[in-house]
Design a protein around this motif. Structure first.
Motif, short mmCIF file in Angstrom:
data_model
loop_
_atom_site.label_atom_id
_atom_site.label_comp_id
_atom_site.label_asym_id
_atom_site.label_seq_id
_atom_site.Cartn_x
_atom_site.Cartn_y
_atom_site.Cartn_z
N ARG A 135 5.50 1.56 0.79
CA ARG A 135 4.53 0.86 0.03
C ARG A 135 4.83 0.55 -1.37
N GLY A 136 5.26 1.39 -2.09
CA GLY A 136 5.64 0.92 -3.32
C GLY A 136 6.62 0.10 -3.71
N ILE A 137 7.77 0.04 -2.83
CA ILE A 137 8.70 -1.11 -3.19
C ILE A 137 8.21 -2.39 -2.48
N ALA A 138 7.40 -2.31 -1.44
CA ALA A 138 6.91 -3.58 -0.94
C ALA A 138 5.98 -4.27 -1.67
N VAL A 139 4.86 -3.32 -2.52
CA VAL A 139 4.18 -3.98 -3.35
C VAL A 139 4.90 -4.64 -4.62
N ALA A 140 6.14 -3.80 -4.98
CA ALA A 140 6.85 -4.20 -6.22
C ALA A 140 7.49 -5.40 -5.73
N LEU A 141 7.97 -5.60 -4.67
CA LEU A 141 8.71 -6.88 -4.49
C LEU A 141 7.84 -7.98 -4.51
N VAL A 142 6.55 -7.83 -3.47
CA VAL A 142 5.60 -9.04 -3.78
C VAL A 142 5.33 -9.51 -5.22
N VAL A 271 12.64 -1.16 -9.52
CA VAL A 271 13.07 0.24 -9.68
C VAL A 271 11.53 1.03 -9.64
N SER A 272 10.58 0.29 -10.31
CA SER A 272 9.39 1.02 -10.55
C SER A 272 8.78 1.37 -8.91
N GLY A 273 8.92 0.29 -8.03
CA GLY A 273 8.20 0.50 -6.79
C GLY A 273 9.26 1.59 -6.17
#
Length: 412
Positions: A135-142, A271-273
Motif C-alpha cells: 500500500r505504501g508504494i502504491a499510494v506513493a506512486l499515485v 523511496v518514502s512509499g
C-alpha cells in the motif's frame, strides 16, 4: 482476513498504472498557473501579491475538491467522479482563457482547482483499497502523479507560453484533459469486494483503539499538521519562478528548477512509499518533515544560479514523501468505508496550507522586498508539523491488516 486474489493482484497493478496516468493529466491545471504567473502579472499590471491570488484560489478549490470529490468517491465510485471532474477542468480552463482581469482569472482557477482535485486525494483513496502489502508504494506512486504532472507540464508549456502566450497553453491543457481523462475513467469502474473492505475496517479499528485518540480528534490534528508542513513547502514550489525572475535568471530557469524540484519529489515519494511499507505512515512522515526543514535552511545562503538548481533538487528529494504519508496514516487509523472523505479532508488541509503559504510568501515579499523572511516563516511552520508527528509517534504503534491464505477445503 484479506482476499489475496484481489489486493496486490495483477489487476491491482494494472489499475495503479492507469491511475498514475490519469493523475498526470488531471493535475496539470494545478501547476500551469505557477508557470504563467509572471505573464499574468505583466499583462494585468498587478502586484506580486495580486498576481498570486489566482494560484491561491486555485489551491483553495483544489483543497475543497479533495474533500468534496472524496465523499462522492465513497458513494458513486471513481469512474463517475473522474468523468464529471474532467468536464469541470475543461470548463474552468475555458473560462480562464476568456479572462480579462485578475478577478475573473481567479474565479476560473477556483473551478480548475476544484475539479483537478480528482487527480489527487480521490485517486489515492481509491488505489489504497487495492493494496495491503504494498500500500505504501502504491499510494506513493499515485501521489507522484501530481509531481510528475508538475515536472512535465511546466516544461511542455514553456515553449507554448513563450511563442503563443498563456491562453494558448491553457487551450492545450483543455484538449488533453478532455481526450485523456474521460476514456481512461472507464478502465477504473471495478470496485473491491465487501470482504476486502471489512478486513481493512478491522485493522483500522484496532489501530485507533491503540492510539487512544478518536478519529475526529486525529483528523483535526492531522489537518493542522498538514497545514503547517505545506505552508513551509509552498515557498519554493510557488515562488521559485518569480524568485528567479527577480534575481535576473529568467522564468525559464525558474520553470526548470520547479521541474527539477518535482522530479526529485517523485523519487522521494517512491523511496518514502517503500519505507512506509516497513515503518508505517507516522515515522515516514516525520522523517520527510525533518528533511524538508533542513532543506529550507539551505535556501537562505543560496544566491547563485547553480546553487539554486542544487538546492531545489535537494528540497524535492527531501519533502516528496510527506503528503502521501498522511493518506497512509488515515488508512491505518480511520474507517476504510470512509476512506475517500477522510483522506480528502486531511489532504484538503495540506492544500489549504499550500494556498495559505503561497499567499503569505507573496505578502511577506511585498512587506520586505525579498523572500528571506518567507523562508524563515516556512521553517517556523515546519516545526509545528514535526512536533505533532513526534507526539503521535509516542502515542501508538500502528499495525497493518492481517493477511492470511484462504483456508484449505475440508474433505467431505
Amino acid at each position: 482476513m484479506t482476499d489475496q486474489t484481489e489486493t496486490d493482484s495483477r489487476y491491482a497493478w494494472f489499475r495503479l498504472c492507469v491511475t498514475v496516468l490519469v493523475a498526470v493529466i488531471a493535475n496539470a491545471g494545478m501547476w500551469a498557473i505557477i508557470v504563467i504567473m509572471p505573464a499574468v502579472e505583466a499583462e494585468f499590471g498587478a502586484s506580486r501579491a495580486a498576481a498570486s491570488m489566482p494560484y491561491t484560489l486555485n489551491m483553495i478549490g483544489f483543497a475543497l475538491g479533495n474533500f468534496a470529490i472524496g465523499r462522492a468517491l465513497d458513494r458513486f465510485g471513481v469512474a463517475v467522479s473522474l468523468i464529471l471532474a474532467a468536464l469541470g477542468i475543461v470548463a474552468g480552463l475555458v473560462l480562464a482563457i476568456l479572462s480579462h482581469s485578475i478577478v475573473m482569472l481567479s474565479i476560473a482557477q477556483l473551478i480548475v482547482g476544484l475539479a483537478s482535485a480528482v487527480g489527487f486525494g480521490p485517486l489515492i483513496a481509491d488505489i489504497s483499497h487495492w493494496f495491503v502489502r504494498r500500500r505504501g508504494i502504491a499510494v506513493a506512486l499515485v501521489a507522484s502523479g501530481n509531481y510528475l504532472s508538475g515536472a512535465i507540464w511546466p516544461m511542455l508549456l514553456a515553449g507554448v507560453l513563450a511563442s503563443d502566450g498563456w491562453r494558448a497553453a491553457y487551450t492545450v491543457l483543455a484538449v488533453v484533459t478532455f481526450a485523456g481523462v474521460i476514456p481512461l475513467a472507464f478502465l477504473l469502474r471495478r470496485a473491491t469486494s465487501d470482504a476486502t473492505r471489512d478486513a481493512a475496517q478491522l485493522a483500522s479499528t484496532l489501530n485507533a483503539q491503540s492510539s487512544g485518540v478518536s478519529p475526529r480528534v486525529l483528523a483535526y490534528l492531522l489537518g493542522f499538521a498538514g497545514i503547517s508542513c505545506c505552508v513551509a513547502m509552498s515557498m519554493p514550489q510557488v515562488h521559485i519562478v518569480s524568485l528567479c525572475v527577480d534575481m535576473g535568471f529568467g522564468p525559464v530557469a525558474g520553470a526548470e528548477m520547479l521541474s527539477l524540484m518535482l522530479l526529485g519529489g517523485v523519487g522521494s515519494r517512491i523511496v518514502s512509499g517503500l519505507l512506509a511499507d516497513r515503518l508505517g505512515g507516522v515515522r515516514t512522515l516525520l522523517i520527510g518533515s525533518t528533511l524538508q526543514c533542513l532543506a529550507l535552511f539551505l535556501y537562505l545562503p543560496a544566491g547563485g544560479l547553480i546553487s539554486l538548481y542544487i538546492v531545489s533538487l535537494v528540497f524535492g528529494l527531501s519533502q516528496g514523501g510527506i503528503v502521501p504519508s498522511y493518506a497512509l496514516i488515515v488508512r491505518e487509523y480511520m474507517p476504510a468505508k470512509e476512506a475517500g472523505a477522510r483522506v480528502g479532508f486531511v489532504l484538503m488541509a495540506t492544500i489549504m496550507g499550500m494556498a495559505l503559504g503561497g499567499w503569505m510568501s507573496g505578502q511577506i515579499y511585498v512587506w520586505t522586498g525579498s523572500y528571506e523572511w518567507a523562508f524563515i516563516n516556512g521553517i517556523i511552520w515546519n516545526g509545528f508539523n514535526i512536533a505533532i508527528m513526534l507526539w503521535l509517534l509516542l502515542r501508538s504503534t500502528p499495525r497493518g491488516p492481517r493477511i492470511t491464505s484462504a483456508p484449505a477445503p475440508q474433505p467431505a
